[in-house]
Enzyme design. Structure first.
Site, PDB file in Angstrom:
ATOM      1  N   LYS A 121       1.433  22.085  56.043  1.00  0.00           N
ATOM      2  CA  LYS A 121       1.727  20.691  56.352  1.00  0.00           C
ATOM      3  C   LYS A 121       2.625  20.549  57.577  1.00  0.00           C
ATOM      4  CE  LYS A 121       5.682  20.379  53.478  1.00  0.00           C
ATOM      5  NZ  LYS A 121       6.869  19.600  53.624  1.00  0.00           N
ATOM      6  N   THR A 122       3.512  21.526  57.798  1.00  0.00           N
ATOM      7  CA  THR A 122       4.361  21.421  58.983  1.00  0.00           C
ATOM      8  C   THR A 122       3.524  21.521  60.253  1.00  0.00           C
ATOM      9  OG1 THR A 122       6.080  22.490  57.685  1.00  0.00           O
ATOM     10  CG2 THR A 122       6.509  22.228  60.013  1.00  0.00           C
TER      11      THR A 122
ATOM     12  N   ASP B  42       7.904  13.098  55.928  1.00  0.00           N
ATOM     13  CA  ASP B  42       7.660  14.370  55.251  1.00  0.00           C
ATOM     14  C   ASP B  42       8.261  14.307  53.849  1.00  0.00           C
ATOM     15  OD1 ASP B  42       6.936  16.958  54.865  1.00  0.00           O
ATOM     16  OD2 ASP B  42       8.526  17.832  56.097  1.00  0.00           O
ATOM     17  N   GLU B  43       7.804  15.142  52.945  1.00  0.00           N
ATOM     18  CA  GLU B  43       8.356  15.224  51.576  1.00  0.00           C
ATOM     19  C   GLU B  43       8.440  13.838  50.935  1.00  0.00           C
ATOM     20  OE1 GLU B  43       8.749  18.169  50.495  1.00  0.00           O
ATOM     21  OE2 GLU B  43       9.702  19.487  51.960  1.00  0.00           O
TER      22      GLU B  43
ATOM     23  N   GLN C 189       6.019  19.225  43.845  1.00  0.00           N
ATOM     24  CA  GLN C 189       7.239  19.746  44.455  1.00  0.00           C
ATOM     25  C   GLN C 189       8.352  18.706  44.492  1.00  0.00           C
ATOM     26  OE1 GLN C 189       6.810  22.618  47.798  1.00  0.00           O
ATOM     27  NE2 GLN C 189       4.674  21.977  47.769  1.00  0.00           N
TER      28      GLN C 189
ATOM     29  N   ARG D 219       7.318  30.077  47.145  1.00  0.00           N
ATOM     30  CA  ARG D 219       7.954  30.533  48.390  1.00  0.00           C
ATOM     31  C   ARG D 219       7.484  31.930  48.773  1.00  0.00           C
ATOM     32  NH1 ARG D 219       8.050  26.403  50.220  1.00  0.00           N
ATOM     33  NH2 ARG D 219       7.034  25.845  48.284  1.00  0.00           N
TER      34      ARG D 219
END
Length: 737
Positions: free
Chosen positions: A33-34, A219-220, A250, A601
């Site tokens: 996504k980044t 974002d997020e 998340q 992660r």
DNA sequence: CGTCAAGCCCTTTTT
DNA sequence: GGGCTTGACG
């Protein structure tokens, strides 16, 4: 086609190219996504969108910084000018321009951190004659904070209050609000709340920003709270080009007011929304993904998704039952050492945990082994006493209404001003409706004061005027240095040569270093920006990824990051999921999402560690295995057969007196740096990390860290059974062996 | 006013 | 185990 587009898959590309209208991207962990966010910004710029009409909002400064860097890599230095920031820093930037339009605050407001807010609450309790046992300041602060995140001011809170307790909290809330205004200070939540209020009341200002930002990216999004939701909605109202990225699985900030509904209901807010699902994971092995899915599928509140990968299945997840936290740390150390011997980098390893307090035991393990590590977040540099003192001086000089900062520094260094004198000063200030700062300059009018106190106050205010006169004339680092010298803060620390004072002086020097870096960076170098910077930018953000160290951090801090080798420590009921969440199914689900974040992660290999026995608050407690481990299908797991794992050890544990584990082998030290720093002048260049030494008093030991050179050299050494000691090579009775 | 020792409660996570 | 407040004493 542009390079940045070539690297994307078809779905990602669609997300980048769909520039018009609302877009919701459901981005599974590790789905790139980044890359999508940065490519989209680059694409907008390429398409001729003016750079100052793009607004990108992230959750952490770290994420903002990274995105800025990546955008700059694509579009060049010109990318510097783009608005990429956190919600909070965006709001500060807006408020520094516009806040006086609200008529309550002025532009030189300061930002209070939690401890400063709690001091205000304590003042409120005292004035209202409330018991601080019944109304714990931290608890009340939490209530006020959550309320503000719901866009509720004290008036609304008071309307909704039903029982006497809530009504009392409402009173505190009201006085708290008034006191912040008197101090021209905002708390973290105000930054958002006041911004939204301002935009609501002031259509001129609203229109200005609505028309300015043609493209908004968030974002997020699953972690936005109600105020943040309102803010984005208001800003996007004219152009409707709002692009949000998130993953319900998340969402881990519910306790901070984040509302999953914001993302779940995005379609309702924008019926014309285009929904894009990023489901291909590029990060992890199949087994790691399987393990993550095993855990998360136990949640009810989610949108099922199909995260897949083309990566190979990889190794099984390694689990280990440690005897106690020291054994847990040693296991991590052993395995990282092994990886390092196989030419893996330390910086490819991360240790994640639920609570910051877990870092101690692990840190000690690394120190014993001489493995370089760095702790991300946790106990902060800016929370050190001496640092807070200088900051308070800066705040007070910047905003003389700031009574909290005044009360902090009025007797630092000691000026003989105590509680009684301060009481008279406060009374005088209240009676005359002036700030404490002004009251101190009129100390000779306060009859109750002793002559000594009167002189002390007058001298203090003269000193402050003198300092204020230099503000702006000197460069910031020089100005800070000037404050430290003129106030006598430095002199007081240099008076008594103790390791602790030395460490404080070093910390102050480091703070000047922070100011130097700040001046050099892309800012105007003003006190205002510097204060904002240190209020909002924690040392979490300066995770220097370039040096080769193992990273230690909470799973919350790890969100958005990835590491080839991940160790999750403390997989125990009561710790993870945390005991305080066990009563509430919704909170358990949030813990489960946190576990999902932790697991995802990992890129190549994942270790899940648990300790049977752990000391909490100096008490020994025996914990059972975390339910999250049980949720993982055993075919993905492999129990490590390292030392201390087997049943035989387990049985031995039961036959041993449990108190045996309570014996601490470590001497007390105050934080990693505080007591460990010393200076040195002779033969210092001889010392290196890993050197074995013998100390007259402490015996044999190992040098674990050496910093600086010559006069400035700092070293740390670990002595078995004694823990870490700081040594001044110049004076320390040590020899190489 | 400053210092020191005893006792308190505590740690979930962060902008 | 530890950081912070409180209360007695110098």
């Amino acid at each position: 086609m542009r390079e940045y587009l070539k690297k994307l898959n078809a779905v990602q590309k669609k997300a980048v190219l769909q520039t018009e209208g609302p877009v919701l991207v459901i981005a599974g962990a590790g789905s790139g996504k980044t890359s999508v966010l940065t490519a989209r910004i680059a694409h907008l710029i390429d398409s001729g969108v003016p750079i100052d009409s793009i607004l990108a909002i992230t959750f952490t400064n770290k994420a903002a910084g990274e995105m800025k860097t990546r955008v700059q890599q694509i579009v060049g230095n010109y990318g510097r000018m783009i608005w990429i920031s956190t919600f909070h820093s965006f709001c500060v930037r807006l408020l520094r321009q516009e806040i006086d339009a609200g008529g309550v605050y002025s532009r030189n407001f300061v930002i209070y951190d939690e401890s400063e807010c709690e001091i205000i609450i304590k003042e409120c309790l005292r004035e209202l004659n409330f018991d601080d046992k019944r109304f714990k300041p931290s608890y009340v602060r939490g209530i006020i904070s959550r309320s503000k995140n719901e866009m509720q001011t004290y008036k609304k809170f008071q309307e909704l209050a039903v029982d006497p307790f809530e009504k009392n909290v409402g009173e505190i809330f009201e006085l708290y609000t008034k006191k912040l205004i008197e101090n021209n200070a905002l708390d973290f939540d105000d930054l958002l709340l006041i911004t939204v209020e301002l935009l609501k009341k002031n259509t001129e200002v609203l229109k200005k920003y609505q028309s300015k930002f043609k493209y908004i990216l968030v974002d997020e999004y699953q972690d936005t709270n109600h105020v943040q939701y309102l803010l984005t909605k208001m800003l996007a109202k004219v152009h409707h080009n709002i692009f949000v990225v998130g993953d319900v699985d998340q969402s881990i900030y519910g306790w901070r007011g984040a509302d999953i509904k914001n993302i779940l209901d995005f379609e309702k807010d924008y019926p014309e929304v285009k929904i894009i699902n990023l489901e291909q994971n590029y990060r992890s092995t199949q087994i790691i993904l399987d393990a993550a899915n095993c855990v998360i599928k136990n949640n009810n509140e989610r949108r099922p998704k199909n995260l897949w990968t083309e990566n190979h299945s990889g190794e099984k997840v390694i689990s280990y039952n440690a005897i106690d936290e020291r054994d847990e740390a040693d296991f991590i150390v052993r395995h990282i050492r092994e990886l390092h011997e196989l030419n893996e980098k330390y910086s490819d390893c991360a240790v994640l945990y639920r609570a910051n307090s877990q870092s101690r035991a692990i840190e000690e393990g690394f120190l014993r082994a001489g493995i370089p590590y760095s702790i991300v977040g946790g106990y902060k540099f800016y929370e050190r006493k001496e640092i807070k003192d200088v900051i308070a001086y800066l705040k007070l000089l910047y905003n003389q209404s700031d009574s909290i900062s005044l009360q902090r520094v009025i007797n630092v260094p000691r000026r003989g001003i105590g509680g009684t004198s301060m009481k008279y000063l406060r009374e005088y200030a209240i009676n005359n409706n002036i700030s404490l700062f002004e009251a101190s300059s009129r100390a000779d009018e306060i009859n109750q004061l002793t002559g000594k106190a009167r002189t002390a106050f007058s001298e203090f205010s003269l000193l402050m005027f003198k300092l204020a006169g230099e503000q702006g004339k000197r460069e910031l680092p020089d100005f800070i240095d000037y404050i430290l010298r003129e106030t006598g803060c430095l002199a007081e620390l240099e008076l008594a040569k103790t390791p602790e004072n030395d460490a404080r002086v070093e910390n102050l020097k480091e703070f000047i270093g922070v100011a130097q870096d700040f001046v050099k960076s892309d800012t105007d170098g003003s006190v205002a920006e510097f204060l904002t910077h240190i209020a909002l930018v924690t040392d979490l953000d300066k995770a220097e990824s370039e040096d080769d160290r193992v990273k230690l951090m909470t799973m919350h801090s790890a969100k958005g990051l990835e590491f080839p080798y991940v160790f999750i420590a403390g997989m125990e009921e009561g710790l993870f999921p945390h005991a305080r969440t066990l009563m509430n199914e919704r909170e358990i689900e949030e813990e489960r999402r946190l576990c999902y974040v932790g697991i995802t992660r990992a890129m190549k290999r994942l270790y899940l560690l648990r300790s049977r026995v752990r000391s909490i608050f100096g008490q020994i407690s025996v914990n059972t295995c975390s339910r999250f481990i049980d949720e993982i299908d055993s075919v993905h797991l492999e129990e490590s057969e390292g030392q201390g794992v087997s049943w035989s050890k387990d049985k031995r544990l039961h036959t041993m007196p449990i108190t045996a584990y309570a014996v601490s082998t470590r001497t007390h030290f105050d934080g990693k740096e505080a007591l460990l720093k010393k200076t040195n002048s002779t033969a210092t260049s001889a010392w290196r990390c890993g050197d074995k030494i013998v100390h007259n008093e402490f015996g044999n030991g190992t040098v674990v860290e050496v910093k600086g050179e010559g006069e400035k050299m700092l070293m740390k050494a670990v002595f078995p059974g004694l823990g870490i000691k700081s040594l001044m090579a110049k004076f320390a009775p040590i020899k190489k062996i």
